[in-house]
Design an enzyme around this catalytic site. Sequence first.
Site, mmCIF file in Angstrom:
data_model
loop_
_atom_site.group_PDB
_atom_site.id
_atom_site.type_symbol
_atom_site.label_atom_id
_atom_site.label_comp_id
_atom_site.label_asym_id
_atom_site.label_seq_id
_atom_site.Cartn_x
_atom_site.Cartn_y
_atom_site.Cartn_z
ATOM 1 N N ALA A 1 59.247 14.708 -29.123
ATOM 2 C CA ALA A 1 59.423 13.529 -29.954
ATOM 3 C C ALA A 1 59.410 12.257 -29.102
ATOM 4 O O ALA A 1 58.831 11.251 -29.496
ATOM 5 C CB ALA A 1 60.723 13.643 -30.752
ATOM 6 N N THR A 2 60.021 12.327 -27.924
ATOM 7 C CA THR A 2 60.081 11.154 -27.059
ATOM 8 C C THR A 2 58.697 10.763 -26.563
ATOM 9 O O THR A 2 58.323 9.585 -26.575
ATOM 10 C CB THR A 2 61.012 11.417 -25.857
ATOM 11 O OG1 THR A 2 62.305 11.733 -26.343
ATOM 12 C CG2 THR A 2 61.092 10.202 -24.947
ATOM 13 N N CYS A 41 44.439 8.793 -27.119
ATOM 14 C CA CYS A 41 45.859 8.557 -26.884
ATOM 15 C C CYS A 41 46.533 9.927 -26.749
ATOM 16 O O CYS A 41 45.900 10.968 -26.936
ATOM 17 C CB CYS A 41 46.489 7.728 -28.007
ATOM 18 S SG CYS A 41 46.810 8.602 -29.557
ATOM 19 N N CYS A 44 46.058 12.201 -29.692
ATOM 20 C CA CYS A 44 44.729 12.836 -29.807
ATOM 21 C C CYS A 44 44.724 14.188 -29.101
ATOM 22 O O CYS A 44 44.107 15.145 -29.570
ATOM 23 C CB CYS A 44 43.657 11.962 -29.160
ATOM 24 S SG CYS A 44 43.276 10.420 -30.001
ATOM 25 N N CYS A 57 63.009 22.726 -19.383
ATOM 26 C CA CYS A 57 62.806 23.242 -18.023
ATOM 27 C C CYS A 57 63.924 24.211 -17.636
ATOM 28 O O CYS A 57 63.709 25.121 -16.843
ATOM 29 C CB CYS A 57 62.740 22.102 -17.025
ATOM 30 S SG CYS A 57 61.237 21.123 -17.164
ATOM 31 N N CYS A 113 42.699 10.206 -35.630
ATOM 32 C CA CYS A 113 44.059 10.217 -35.057
ATOM 33 C C CYS A 113 44.982 9.307 -35.873
ATOM 34 O O CYS A 113 44.627 8.167 -36.181
ATOM 35 C CB CYS A 113 44.014 9.780 -33.605
ATOM 36 S SG CYS A 113 45.647 9.660 -32.827
ATOM 37 N N CYS A 116 45.964 6.241 -33.050
ATOM 38 C CA CYS A 116 44.978 5.291 -32.511
ATOM 39 C C CYS A 116 43.654 5.287 -33.283
ATOM 40 O O CYS A 116 42.769 4.493 -32.959
ATOM 41 C CB CYS A 116 44.698 5.585 -31.036
ATOM 42 S SG CYS A 116 43.731 7.088 -30.747
#
Length: 118
Positions: A1-2, A41, A44, A57, A113, A116
Site C-alpha cells: 500500500a505504501t 509508473c 503499470c 522480510c 493504467c 498514469c
Amino acid sequence: ATRHAVNRACVAARVPLVSGAAVRFSGQLAVFDSRDAASPCYHCLFPDEGEASDGPCATFGVLSPLVGVIGSLQAVEAVKLLAGIAPALGKLTLYDALGGGFKQIRVPRDPACAVCGA
C-alpha cells in the site's frame, strides 16, 4: 500500500520515483518518471488489484548486503536523474545475489493504467 501511495504522489507531482526492493537473495530496481510519456509508473508494473504477494522480510528473510547493492544502484539512478543523464526508464533490473547476475526486462507503459494512463 505504501509503495502505491508513493507512486500516486510521484505521478501527481510529476516527480521521478527510483524504486528498489530486496527479499531473500533477489533484488529489483526500476526508475519511473511520469515526465516521460513512454515511462511506465509503478502501478503499470505492479497493479494493486487482487491479493498482495509481498511478505515481510521477517518472514522471508533478506541477505543484508543485498540491501546495500540495491541501494547503491538506486543512488546511481538518482544521480543520473539529477545530472540530466538518461536513467534506465521502462526497465526492471533484477539482481540474483546467489548467482551474481543481472537481468533487465522491458516494461511498457499501460495506456489503461489507473494511475498514469490517459
